[in-house]
Scaffold this motif. Sequence first.
Motif, PDB file in Angstrom:
ATOM      1  N   HIS A  58       0.602  -1.264  -0.207  1.00 40.68           N
ATOM      2  CA  HIS A  58      -0.336  -0.448  -0.434  1.00 40.68           C
ATOM      3  C   HIS A  58       0.869   1.053   0.537  1.00 40.68           C
ATOM      4  CE1 HIS A  58      -3.785   2.024   1.236  1.00 40.68           C
ATOM      5  NE2 HIS A  58      -2.781   2.998   1.267  1.00 40.68           N
ATOM      6  N   TRP A  59       1.686   0.922   0.753  1.00 44.86           N
ATOM      7  CA  TRP A  59       2.924   2.121   1.201  1.00 44.86           C
ATOM      8  C   TRP A  59       3.566   2.904  -0.247  1.00 44.86           C
ATOM      9  CZ3 TRP A  59       5.284   1.093   6.478  1.00 44.86           C
ATOM     10  CH2 TRP A  59       4.601   1.257   7.415  1.00 44.86           C
ATOM     11  N   ALA A  60       3.889   2.143  -1.366  1.00 46.65           N
ATOM     12  CA  ALA A  60       5.042   1.946  -2.346  1.00 46.65           C
ATOM     13  C   ALA A  60       3.983   1.811  -3.652  1.00 46.65           C
ATOM     14  CB  ALA A  60       5.354   0.747  -2.271  1.00 46.65           C
ATOM     15  N   TRP A  61       3.035   1.377  -3.971  1.00 45.25           N
ATOM     16  CA  TRP A  61       2.384   1.223  -5.257  1.00 45.25           C
ATOM     17  C   TRP A  61       0.871   2.126  -4.724  1.00 45.25           C
ATOM     18  CZ3 TRP A  61       3.822  -4.660  -5.381  1.00 45.25           C
ATOM     19  CH2 TRP A  61       5.593  -4.403  -5.714  1.00 45.25           C
ATOM     20  N   ASN A  62       0.177   2.424  -3.833  1.00 41.93           N
ATOM     21  CA  ASN A  62      -1.180   2.843  -3.763  1.00 41.93           C
ATOM     22  C   ASN A  62      -1.233   4.569  -3.790  1.00 41.93           C
ATOM     23  OD1 ASN A  62      -4.185   3.902  -3.186  1.00 41.93           O
ATOM     24  ND2 ASN A  62      -3.852   2.065  -2.112  1.00 41.93           N
ATOM     25  N   GLU A  63      -1.529   5.103  -4.750  1.00 47.78           N
ATOM     26  CA  GLU A  63      -1.706   6.415  -5.417  1.00 47.78           C
ATOM     27  C   GLU A  63      -1.573   7.008  -3.885  1.00 47.78           C
ATOM     28  OE1 GLU A  63      -0.150   7.821  -7.549  1.00 47.78           O
ATOM     29  OE2 GLU A  63       0.911   6.202  -8.523  1.00 47.78           O
ATOM     30  N   GLY A  64      -2.437   6.273  -3.229  1.00 50.14           N
ATOM     31  CA  GLY A  64      -3.429   7.758  -2.016  1.00 50.14           C
ATOM     32  C   GLY A  64      -2.240   7.155  -0.892  1.00 50.14           C
ATOM     33  N   SER A  65      -0.839   6.735  -0.946  1.00 49.40           N
ATOM     34  CA  SER A  65      -0.042   6.634  -0.135  1.00 49.40           C
ATOM     35  C   SER A  65       0.534   7.310   0.959  1.00 49.40           C
ATOM     36  CB  SER A  65       0.363   4.891   0.685  1.00 49.40           C
ATOM     37  OG  SER A  65       1.980   5.051  -0.349  1.00 49.40           O
ATOM     38  N   TRP A  66       1.127   7.428   2.288  1.00 46.33           N
ATOM     39  CA  TRP A  66       1.730   8.598   2.311  1.00 46.33           C
ATOM     40  C   TRP A  66       3.048   8.791   1.833  1.00 46.33           C
ATOM     41  CZ3 TRP A  66       6.420   7.647   4.631  1.00 46.33           C
ATOM     42  CH2 TRP A  66       7.042   6.470   4.432  1.00 46.33           C
ATOM     43  N   LEU A  67       3.938   7.880   1.841  1.00 48.08           N
ATOM     44  CA  LEU A  67       5.133   7.550   0.748  1.00 48.08           C
ATOM     45  C   LEU A  67       4.606   7.824  -0.695  1.00 48.08           C
ATOM     46  CD1 LEU A  67       7.702   6.386   1.744  1.00 48.08           C
ATOM     47  CD2 LEU A  67       7.550   4.104   0.208  1.00 48.08           C
TER      48      LEU A  67
END
Length: 322
Positions: A167-176
């Motif tokens: 989620h952090w690496a590939w979800n466009e809505g993540s903080w990262l």
Amino acid sequence: MSADGGTQSVTAVQVPTGQVSTQDLVMLNGFLVFFMQAGFVALESGQGRSKNVRNIILKNILDVLLCALCWWSVGYAFAYGTSAGGVIGVTDFFCGSGDDTTIPAPRPVSDNPGAPALPTKPWFYSWTFALSTVTIASGCLAERTNLVAYPIYTIIVSSFVHPLVAHWAWNEGSWLKNLNGQCIFMDFAGGAVVHVVGGLTGLVGAIVCGPRLGRFEEGVAKSIPGHDISSYSMGTFMLWFGWFGFTSGSSYLYLDPSADTVNRVALNMTLSASCAGLVGLLLSSLLTGMFDLRTMCNGVLSGLVATTGYAGFVPSWGACAG
């Protein structure tokens, strides 16, 4: 994918005759990644002692069964659902509403660089990534765990640990993915999400479980060679073959879907594995005076792991240097 990081599902559309949808090509690459499970079994069985082969195979098949249920129920939702605070997905549990007729719309493959990307990673393709993450650690834990404790690890990693990092690496809505500044986190095909996570969980597991029985005698390390180098070598080839699904499949998701792009990604991965294998063979000959097949195979696998994170972002000379 929507602006808030959630998935967008629409009714499946008919692809015109003579064209192949990107969805189909991603699915085929997912089959390649799934085939890597056969490579893991061959590699781990050949590296272990013959008395433990049955347990190794049983453990790896159990990974597939448990990871499928965990990824279907909560894992995919945590990874690719609508982002909550940029930390974790909170929608699409049990693959959404349960209506199997709503899937991301396919698009035909063309040489048009402006063709839109898929809405998000399809369930099957993303599941093979989660399964590979879990199975990487199984090699670290081979001959160390029993069949009662090991499934707990599989459930935790496939339900929460891998989905959270994905989620952090590939979800466009993540903080990262929404950090301010010049620094951008990029992981092309799972260098961090799959291999770093799998490697670290395997390292932690090996530390907690301790060395294999018979590894040390009176404080002195004892070599425990694998019982079947041919199985180990075949496992290396099967993993190499399946690895093309990692990188080539990711090309259809994150880059333009032209044949030139996919060929370049496959070239980079092949060059990296070849250079690393040759370096391993050379170092083994210099350090031991022998051309060691096992070290060469380990070098090939190291090159494949290294190129997973950047195969689509570097020129061919960069893949050789990496």
